[in-house]
Enzyme design. Sequence first.
Site, PDB file in Angstrom:
ATOM      1  N   GLU A 194       0.784  -1.315  -0.158  1.00 54.06           N
ATOM      2  CA  GLU A 194      -0.069   0.208  -0.102  1.00 54.06           C
ATOM      3  C   GLU A 194       0.993   1.161   0.005  1.00 54.06           C
ATOM      4  O   GLU A 194       0.680   2.137   0.875  1.00 54.06           O
ATOM      5  CB  GLU A 194      -0.750   0.141   1.251  1.00 54.06           C
ATOM      6  CG  GLU A 194      -2.038  -1.286   1.082  1.00 54.06           C
ATOM      7  CD  GLU A 194      -3.307  -0.942   2.021  1.00 54.06           C
ATOM      8  OE1 GLU A 194      -3.129   0.042   2.930  1.00 54.06           O
ATOM      9  OE2 GLU A 194      -4.148  -2.136   1.831  1.00 54.06           O
ATOM     10  N   GLU A 317      -4.892  -8.938  -0.075  1.00 51.18           N
ATOM     11  CA  GLU A 317      -5.683  -8.632   1.047  1.00 51.18           C
ATOM     12  C   GLU A 317      -6.997  -8.434   0.575  1.00 51.18           C
ATOM     13  O   GLU A 317      -7.350  -7.753  -0.328  1.00 51.18           O
ATOM     14  CB  GLU A 317      -5.226  -7.334   1.625  1.00 51.18           C
ATOM     15  CG  GLU A 317      -3.868  -7.422   2.409  1.00 51.18           C
ATOM     16  CD  GLU A 317      -3.541  -6.384   3.226  1.00 51.18           C
ATOM     17  OE1 GLU A 317      -4.356  -5.480   3.579  1.00 51.18           O
ATOM     18  OE2 GLU A 317      -2.245  -6.040   3.286  1.00 51.18           O
TER      19      GLU A 317
HETATM   20  O1  AHR Z   1      -4.928  -6.003   7.034  1.00 50.80           O
HETATM   21  C1  AHR Z   1      -4.907  -4.829   7.884  1.00 50.80           C
HETATM   22  C2  AHR Z   1      -4.399  -3.886   7.054  1.00 50.80           C
HETATM   23  O2  AHR Z   1      -4.886  -3.408   5.986  1.00 50.80           O
HETATM   24  C3  AHR Z   1      -2.877  -4.283   6.206  1.00 50.80           C
HETATM   25  O3  AHR Z   1      -1.602  -3.989   7.343  1.00 50.80           O
HETATM   26  C4  AHR Z   1      -2.750  -2.945   5.385  1.00 50.80           C
HETATM   27  O4  AHR Z   1      -1.844  -3.387   4.226  1.00 50.80           O
HETATM   28  C5  AHR Z   1      -4.080  -2.898   5.013  1.00 50.80           C
HETATM   29  O5  AHR Z   1      -4.280  -1.604   4.997  1.00 50.80           O
END
Ligand code: AHR
Length: 513
Positions: A194, A317
């Site tokens: 990110e 994610e």
């Molecule tokens: O999964 C939790 C957080 O969500 C992670 O650390 C980040 O990459 C995302 O914003």
Amino acid sequence: MTKKISFLLAILLSGHLLLAQNKVVLDLSKAKDTINKNIYGHFAEHLGNCIYGGFYVGENKSIPNRNGIRLDVLEALKKLKVPVLRWPGGCFADTYHWKDAIGPKSKRKPIENFTWGGVRENNAFGTHEFLDMCEWLGAEPYLAVNMGGGTVQEAVDWVQYVNHPNGSSYLTDLRQQNGRSKPWNVKYWGVGNESWDCGGHMTADYYVNEFRKYATMMTSYSNTEGLFRIAVGPGTEDYNWTETVMSKTPAKRIDGLSVHHYSVINWSAKGSATDFSEEQYFKTMSEAWRMERFLTKNSEVMDKYDPMKKVALIVDEWGGWYNVEPGSNPAFLYQQNTMRDAMIAGLSLNIFHNHCDRVRMANLAQTINVLQAVILTSKEKMILTPTYHVMEMYNVHQDALMIPVTVTSSDYVLGDKKLTAVSASASKDKNGLVHISLVNIDATKEQAINISLGDIKATAVTGRLLHSQKMQDYNSFTETGKIKPVSFQGASLSGGELRVQLPACSVVVLELK
Ligand code: AHR
């Protein structure tokens, strides 16, 4: 025609119309892509109790473990057939210095985990613990390097430490001193996380230059397959980010582009994980369905620069995100897991299957005790969530040939809003078995579905169902087996057609022989 006959006809006709509303057509003749098993990947971050208390209990003698890794967790994850595990973050990765967490535990450097609650991270779980654990699980490791707060040299050294075959550098000597002589040969490397947000708030152009530098310097070694370098992609519908990365990165440097998508009602009012209204449920489903558009549009941009689809789209994610459980640390992201989460899981996996020409890995956030977990632990106790059961039921699709499906579905209507109620995907495994996964997100209405099998010859159908009385139901430490798969009796085969009666808010996996 008497009144009675016309009444009966009307009933029959309405039954027919009900059946005709939902139709799934399988086309084996168009099957060409494989559902990469890595779509069933997971994500484990140093966040709350995912690692500590979840995977790792260290010297705790009261919880059976292998070098600190919980045996109950290892066994449950082996049944899931976890193919790949992403670590150490997340946002944590961009603060992580791997050299702090190798060697004798007493000499490791504690740090503050300032991303997730400012707690002390004693680095007892580091590179060796993670990579050994992956070997025991039979899962490929996926390491995320620290681009935000680290250096290129740190990343280069990490690759060398874990992958270099012989002792031509101090790093391989060090690995041997720390108890590991042969390399782990880590293939998957994420370069940043990110980077448009917690990973450095970079612009797309700045990130691309950084990525090019890291990807060039992180070399592979002769006896490894070659590194699979994954660039940061967007986490919102910012297709300009995808465009910039794809157009400005030389093809030989990039193997994957990662995207993130969470099913969140509203970032400033996420709502309870268990106590939610149908309106909130509907909004979550709408966010889960948004994955379809997100993948389609990212793939379209990628197709412009990579028409042969060499670069994988990686959803590293995904999952539902709600308020933390009352009384738990707000920074630990601990949430319960209901049938709503089972719907997100089934729907998302169907979407990934149907995009498997481009989507070749996905990592659910996160494995244990964080966000949409498959496992929850409480000291020596462990429970499996509805999401665990969906991933276990669905794992028959791993590495199978995806059979394209055309779905005609009725709508799930709430007020003046509507969503597609039925989602489906299908595959044929190497033993010739055909599996069809079906999800009905409608909270109150069951669905009658006609499935046309085309060229597929089947003589028998069996199935498994995940369902519960209420969509808010969940497994708890006092009622561990409230939700679990049961045998499904709602499918019948006649000629080349299957008829299925899918309960409201349910997931079904059928097997055809
Ligand atoms: O999964 C939790 C957080 O969500 C992670 O650390 C980040 O990459 C995302 O914003």
